[in-house]
Motif scaffolding. Structure first.
Motif, mmCIF file in Angstrom:
data_model
loop_
_atom_site.group_PDB
_atom_site.id
_atom_site.type_symbol
_atom_site.label_atom_id
_atom_site.label_comp_id
_atom_site.label_asym_id
_atom_site.label_seq_id
_atom_site.Cartn_x
_atom_site.Cartn_y
_atom_site.Cartn_z
ATOM 1 N N LEU A 56 -38.172 -21.366 -62.940
ATOM 2 C CA LEU A 56 -37.099 -21.570 -63.893
ATOM 3 C C LEU A 56 -36.898 -23.170 -64.039
ATOM 4 O O LEU A 56 -37.143 -23.790 -63.298
ATOM 5 C CB LEU A 56 -35.849 -20.929 -62.946
ATOM 6 C CG LEU A 56 -35.589 -19.305 -63.055
ATOM 7 C CD1 LEU A 56 -34.400 -19.073 -62.227
ATOM 8 C CD2 LEU A 56 -35.747 -18.492 -64.218
ATOM 9 N N ASP A 57 -36.404 -23.317 -65.109
ATOM 10 C CA ASP A 57 -35.721 -24.707 -65.472
ATOM 11 C C ASP A 57 -34.255 -24.549 -65.206
ATOM 12 O O ASP A 57 -33.487 -23.713 -65.653
ATOM 13 C CB ASP A 57 -36.068 -25.192 -66.882
ATOM 14 C CG ASP A 57 -37.451 -25.456 -67.101
ATOM 15 O OD1 ASP A 57 -38.417 -25.631 -65.881
ATOM 16 O OD2 ASP A 57 -37.890 -25.746 -68.305
ATOM 17 N N MET A 58 -33.656 -25.647 -64.512
ATOM 18 C CA MET A 58 -32.369 -25.500 -64.580
ATOM 19 C C MET A 58 -31.587 -26.803 -65.072
ATOM 20 O O MET A 58 -31.937 -27.822 -64.815
ATOM 21 C CB MET A 58 -31.847 -25.427 -62.691
ATOM 22 C CG MET A 58 -32.357 -24.428 -62.067
ATOM 23 S SD MET A 58 -32.148 -24.732 -60.642
ATOM 24 C CE MET A 58 -32.967 -23.137 -59.744
ATOM 25 N N THR A 65 -36.115 -15.026 -56.287
ATOM 26 C CA THR A 65 -36.348 -15.159 -57.549
ATOM 27 C C THR A 65 -37.803 -15.398 -57.911
ATOM 28 O O THR A 65 -38.785 -16.105 -57.225
ATOM 29 C CB THR A 65 -35.721 -16.593 -58.071
ATOM 30 O OG1 THR A 65 -34.591 -16.627 -57.847
ATOM 31 C CG2 THR A 65 -35.823 -16.816 -59.658
ATOM 32 N N PRO A 113 -36.479 -19.708 -68.688
ATOM 33 C CA PRO A 113 -37.547 -19.805 -68.202
ATOM 34 C C PRO A 113 -38.317 -21.223 -67.750
ATOM 35 O O PRO A 113 -38.188 -22.180 -68.587
ATOM 36 C CB PRO A 113 -38.524 -19.290 -69.293
ATOM 37 C CG PRO A 113 -37.301 -18.572 -69.943
ATOM 38 C CD PRO A 113 -36.199 -19.289 -69.973
ATOM 39 N N GLY A 114 -39.358 -21.208 -66.709
ATOM 40 C CA GLY A 114 -39.811 -22.341 -66.615
ATOM 41 C C GLY A 114 -40.723 -23.074 -67.406
ATOM 42 O O GLY A 114 -41.447 -22.283 -68.160
ATOM 43 N N LEU A 119 -38.548 -13.376 -68.069
ATOM 44 C CA LEU A 119 -37.393 -13.876 -68.802
ATOM 45 C C LEU A 119 -38.082 -14.853 -69.885
ATOM 46 O O LEU A 119 -38.619 -15.601 -69.842
ATOM 47 C CB LEU A 119 -36.591 -15.048 -67.861
ATOM 48 C CG LEU A 119 -35.557 -15.649 -68.528
ATOM 49 C CD1 LEU A 119 -34.396 -14.665 -68.852
ATOM 50 C CD2 LEU A 119 -34.776 -16.817 -67.710
ATOM 51 N N LEU A 169 -30.818 -14.859 -61.366
ATOM 52 C CA LEU A 169 -31.842 -13.815 -61.648
ATOM 53 C C LEU A 169 -32.826 -13.513 -60.779
ATOM 54 O O LEU A 169 -33.953 -13.369 -61.162
ATOM 55 C CB LEU A 169 -32.519 -15.236 -62.657
ATOM 56 C CG LEU A 169 -31.722 -15.468 -63.907
ATOM 57 C CD1 LEU A 169 -32.373 -16.627 -64.685
ATOM 58 C CD2 LEU A 169 -31.585 -14.226 -65.005
ATOM 59 N N GLU A 171 -30.038 -21.763 -66.578
ATOM 60 C CA GLU A 171 -31.257 -21.484 -66.038
ATOM 61 C C GLU A 171 -32.088 -20.708 -67.137
ATOM 62 O O GLU A 171 -31.439 -19.623 -67.782
ATOM 63 C CB GLU A 171 -31.015 -20.563 -64.786
ATOM 64 C CG GLU A 171 -30.677 -21.196 -63.657
ATOM 65 C CD GLU A 171 -30.970 -20.304 -62.335
ATOM 66 O OE1 GLU A 171 -30.614 -20.954 -61.355
ATOM 67 O OE2 GLU A 171 -30.947 -18.891 -62.748
ATOM 68 N N GLY A 196 -31.606 -17.056 -71.149
ATOM 69 C CA GLY A 196 -31.131 -17.805 -69.891
ATOM 70 C C GLY A 196 -29.877 -17.128 -69.314
ATOM 71 O O GLY A 196 -29.008 -16.188 -69.817
ATOM 72 N N ASP A 206 -39.359 -26.195 -63.639
ATOM 73 C CA ASP A 206 -40.547 -25.390 -62.891
ATOM 74 C C ASP A 206 -39.933 -25.287 -61.602
ATOM 75 O O ASP A 206 -40.991 -25.519 -60.711
ATOM 76 C CB ASP A 206 -41.781 -25.810 -63.278
ATOM 77 C CG ASP A 206 -42.213 -25.824 -64.501
ATOM 78 O OD1 ASP A 206 -42.169 -24.532 -65.297
ATOM 79 O OD2 ASP A 206 -42.674 -26.662 -65.338
#
Length: 156
Positions: free
Chosen positions: A94-96, A90, A133-134, A67, A61, A131, A72, A111
């Motif tokens: 992002l949350d993974m 990046t 959005p945070g 996003l 990303l 992944e 995701g 985050d």
């Protein structure tokens, strides 16, 4: 009535409007997605872009300025492993979600800091990483131990 169907609109414009509608309809359904089954018995649906080649996985990303929630990227690995990520190039947090081969979320890195080159891992083997959005995991009630069901995704 939609303007492109109205009498007096040239036939080619009606056809173009119809084609645009069909393209939008095709893009809005049937694509790859993840259904995340939370402990609270809620199902969170995420439309996915799939990164399954080395080039797509390396790019991820990067360079995106936004996003939206509910969207995701799925990273598909051929084997289980303690996969590491970074946020180089990046621009958005992002949350993974690290997902084991049995579909269970084994860890979440929330985050992730944009542009950071610090390695990101959860210290547990995973087969896939999603992944989003945070903050999306928190806002949606997604947690470690929840189950992920993939649909429309070609898996190795």
């Amino acid at each position: 009535m939609f303007r492109w169907l109205a009498p007096g609109v040239p036939a080619f414009r009606r056809r173009l409007g119809g084609i645009a509608f069909l393209i939008a309809l095709a893009c809005s359904s049937g694509g790859p997605l993840a259904r995340i089954h939370t402990a609270a018995e809620k199902v969170v649906v995420v439309s996915l872009e799939v990164a399954s080649t080395p080039d797509a996985m390396a790019h991820g990303l990067m360079y995106r300025s936004a996003l939206p929630d509910g969207h995701g990227m799925l990273f598909v690995f051929p084997d289980d492993g303690d996969h590491q990520f970074w946020m180089k190039n990046t621009l958005i947090p992002l949350d993974m979600l690290f997902v084991a081969a049995d579909g269970r979320i084994v860890g979440i890195h929330a985050d992730a800091t944009p542009l950071s080159t610090a390695p990101i891992t959860v210290g547990s083997p995973s087969r896939w990483v999603v992944e989003v959005p945070g903050g999306f995991a928190r806002r949606s009630g997604i947690a470690t131990g929840d189950r992920v069901e993939l649909a429309g995704v070609r898996l190795p």
